[in-house]
Design an enzyme around this catalytic site. Structure first.
Site, short mmCIF file in Angstrom:
data_model
loop_
_atom_site.label_atom_id
_atom_site.label_comp_id
_atom_site.label_asym_id
_atom_site.label_seq_id
_atom_site.Cartn_x
_atom_site.Cartn_y
_atom_site.Cartn_z
N CYS A 20 14.97 -11.30 23.42
CA CYS A 20 14.70 -11.92 24.72
C CYS A 20 13.24 -12.34 24.84
O CYS A 20 12.36 -11.77 24.24
CB CYS A 20 15.03 -10.93 25.84
N ARG A 49 12.30 -17.27 19.54
CA ARG A 49 12.79 -15.89 19.44
C ARG A 49 14.32 -15.84 19.42
O ARG A 49 14.91 -14.82 19.14
CB ARG A 49 12.26 -15.05 20.59
N ASN A 78 14.01 -6.88 28.65
CA ASN A 78 14.16 -7.05 27.20
C ASN A 78 14.37 -5.66 26.63
O ASN A 78 13.57 -4.76 26.86
CB ASN A 78 12.90 -7.69 26.60
N GLY A 79 15.50 -5.46 25.92
CA GLY A 79 15.78 -4.16 25.31
C GLY A 79 17.20 -3.72 25.65
O GLY A 79 18.03 -4.50 26.08
N LYS A 113 17.49 -16.60 2.42
CA LYS A 113 17.11 -17.86 3.06
C LYS A 113 18.31 -18.79 3.21
O LYS A 113 18.53 -19.40 4.25
CB LYS A 113 16.01 -18.54 2.24
C1 AGP Z 1 13.68 -13.40 7.55
O1 AGP Z 1 13.81 -14.80 7.23
C2 AGP Z 1 14.45 -13.00 8.76
N1 AGP Z 1 14.06 -13.75 9.89
C3 AGP Z 1 14.50 -11.50 8.96
O2 AGP Z 1 15.12 -10.95 7.82
C4 AGP Z 1 13.13 -10.78 9.15
O3 AGP Z 1 12.40 -10.80 7.96
C5 AGP Z 1 13.43 -9.32 9.53
O4 AGP Z 1 14.15 -9.32 10.75
C6 AGP Z 1 12.15 -8.47 9.69
O5 AGP Z 1 11.36 -9.01 10.72
P1 AGP Z 1 9.83 -8.48 10.84
O6 AGP Z 1 9.14 -8.88 9.58
O7 AGP Z 1 9.29 -9.16 12.06
O8 AGP Z 1 9.90 -6.99 11.00
#
Ligand code: AGP
Length: 613
Positions: free
Chosen positions: A2, A27, A101-102, A488
């Site tokens: 959120c 986000r 948010n949460g 990816k």
């Molecule tokens: C990566 O392309 C993704 N968006 C996802 O795996 C991300 O790396 C993972 O959620 C960890 O996020 P962070 O690095 O903000 O902790």
């Protein structure tokens, strides 16, 4: 995850808030809404879908001009993404509006209590109960901030709550537990947001709120206390990047911009951290030489792409320092009864610094007596703030949900730490730090060079746009690169993709091969002990009909006869090769999603930072 924005000040509040929500779109969300305070009343507009739906609603039914507003983009946890469940949620008497948010974990108990008291719930959300609890608390508390303090003491789980009240214009109050919240200090106006990107166009003065804190903002004041009303010290900092850094700067996609920014991100992450004689300097590391000489194990914990960077770091850490290094998925780590103590260093890798799985894993590690080093790209976020030490990656804001430049800089930061640890422990096994430092310093230019392969990679993507599956294989540090290439493609093009250790193929996965299956092969540098083995693997897959796309360094002609496509990599040491070999795989996935017409920057079902477990 959120997005939250709050505003009090001289501007048209709903405009500031909706503009702020637009800067938080990356986000990931599925509905949006805004509430304003005017003439002793609360007005809300909220719609499922993209922000454009909310903006159309506001045009159709204009809001009363106001200087006080809150806004929200929702990533559904409780209840479907529809107009009713969109935030803000309002108390039955219409006097209080709340955004959240949460996840409120004791939601069901509190909901039943409210229902028993005769409250009528309109939505399926956990958030709505907070609006009713605040209204019920107001007579006893007398003001919104005290009512929020009292209600927060009854909640469990992760929550950032922001609320306004009909008869107190020019006031927004908020509470923070686990989910991020930052205050923006303006001139005659103040802001609240989940991320500084929401107000960076107005001010760069920011205050990151800590755990279990309440903030009250008016146009001229910011008051921060704990949940019991006790004042708390806060740290104000200046956001170092400006609004344009979070914009596309002429690129069609944030992801394309961020792929192109990788040479600079690698260079920036190295600046000031290696001196002329190859010695690594990590200012503010806050881990003594004595402590680092005494650790007997390292555990890296992270999620997704950050986890894959940890898998790569493991090879360098163990090779250079001879300290055993485990790499753990954060969501699994604390549930497997891991073995760690004061002699274990835990490294938490996170771009956002807010990933709940990683945050909970590092909290567990600290409860077990281990120190935690954060590798993070977000200044002041929760994970570094709760760690014993931090090495910031200097990738700049990464807006696209699919992580690219953060990934490269996480590898660089981990390598810097490994070199520093080797320096302190006198190992630097295999080659002196000076040599490694020299090579690392050349990688920014090599990442820039490998970007020149992008056009060819895009053509390859078009050839395989209808493939039901794409496989990636590698050995040593090439194996985590294969995993990252597969991730990816999954998250961007929604295709089945899988990464394997090339040596594992014959133990099962090779059964997947049939005519036309595209297989990416990451080939280590010529002379590497694994080079010839992986050339054999290329022959194995080729013999079973695979279409081979081979990533190999300049001058390596040994693979030519077995490759349908060759992507040339700049020469570099094996351990540093991931910094260049992952780039074509990023480009491939980005192009595949583009050709398929998908939303590359905000793929379906995904959020930039996952702040729920
Ligand atoms: C990566 O392309 C993704 N968006 C996802 O795996 C991300 O790396 C993972 O959620 C960890 O996020 P962070 O690095 O903000 O902790």
């Amino acid at each position: 995850m959120c997005g939250i924005v709050g505003y009090v000040g001289k501007q048209q509040a709903s405009t500031v808030v909706v503009d702020g929500l637009r800067r938080l779109e990356y986000r990931g969300y599925d509905s949006a809404g805004v509430a304003i305070v005017a003439n002793g009343a609360i007005e809300t507009r909220k719609k499922a879908g993209k922000l454009t739906n909310l903006e159309a609603e506001i045009i159709q039914t204009p809001l009363t001009p106001s200087h006080t507003a809150i806004g929200h983009t929702r990533w559904a946890t409780h209840g479907a993404p529809n107009d009713v469940n969109a935030h803000p949620h309002v108390s039955e008497d219409g006097t209080i509006a709340v955004i959240h948010n949460g996840i409120i974990e004791n939601f069901a108990y509190l909901r039943d209590e409210l229902l028993a008291s005769g409250v009528t719930l309109r939505s399926e959300t956990d958030t709505e109960i907070v609006a009713h609890l605040l209204a019920a608390q107001m007579p006893a508390s007398g003001n919104l901030a005290d009512a929020l303090r009292a209600v927060c003491q009854r909640l469990t789980g992760a929550f950032t709550l922001v609320a306004v009240q009909a008869d107190t214009p020019d006031l927004v109050v908020a509470a923070r537990r686990n989910s991020p919240l930052v205050v923006g200090r303006g001139n005659g106006e103040n802001f609240l947001a989940s991320d500084v990107a929401a107000f960076i166009a107005h001010t760069r003065q920011a205050i990151e709120l800590g755990q279990d804190q309440i903030v009250e903002i008016t146009p001229t004041s910011i008051v921060v206390t704990d949940f019991f009303g006790q004042p708390v010290d806060v740290t104000e900092y200046e956001v170092t990047w400006d609004a344009s850094a979070a914009e596309k700067n002429g690129y069609d996609l944030f992801m394309l911009k961020e792929i192109a920014e990788q040479p600079k991100a690698v260079a920036d992450t190295l600046i000031g951290r290696i001196d002329t004689d190859g010695k690594v300097k990590l200012d503010g590391l806050n881990l003594s030489d004595e402590y680092l000489q005494g650790i007997d194990k390292i555990i890296i914990t992270a999620c997704g792409t950050a986890y894959n960077s940890g898998l790569i770091a493991k090879y360098a850490i163990e090779h250079w320092t001879r300290v055993p290094c485990e790499v753990e998925l954060a969501s699994e780590f604390r549930y497997r009864d891991p073995i760690l103590d004061a002699s274990t260093l835990v490294i938490a890798i996170s771009q956002s610094g807010e990933t709940m799985d990683t945050l909970m894993a590092m909290r567990y590690a600290r409860e077990q007596g281990a120190k935690v080093l954060a590798i993070c790209n977000s200044n002041g976020s929760t994970i570094p703030r709760e760690s014993d030490s931090v090495i910031y990656t200097i990738a700049g804001p990464e807006v696209a949900v699919a992580s690219t430049k953060a990934f490269l800089t996480q590898i660089v930061a981990c390598y810097l730490f490994a070199m520093y640890l080797a320096q302190v422990r006198g190992t630097a096994y295999g080659q002196p730090n000076e040599q490694i430092a020299l090579e690392l310093g050349r990688m920014s230019a090599k990442v820039d060079l490998v970007l020149d392969t992008s056009e060819g990679v895009r053509a390859i993507a078009k050839e395989f746009v209808n493939s039901p599956s794409v496989l990636f294989i590698g050995r040593s540090v090439g194996f985590p690169v294969a995993l990252e290439g597969a991730l990816k493609l999954k998250e961007l093009a929604y295709m089945h993709a899988e990464g394997f250790a090339a040596g594992e193929l014959k133990h099962g996965p090779i059964a997947l091969l049939e005519d036309g299956v595209p297989v990416f092969v990451i080939v280590p540098p010529l002379g590497d002990e694994l080079h010839d083995k992986i050339v054999s693997n290329i022959q194995e897959v080729r013999a079973r009909g695979a279409r081979t796309i081979v990533l190999a360094e300049e001058g390596d002609e040994s693979i030519n006869e077995f490759a349908h496509h060759i992507i040339r990599l700049p020469k570099c040491p094996a351990l540093l090769q991931p910094l260049v070999s992952v780039v074509p795989l990023q480009v491939f996935a980005c192009e595949m999603a583009t050709v398929k017409g998908f939303d590359v920057d905000q793929p379906r079902n995904l959020a930039k930072s996952v702040t729920v477990e």
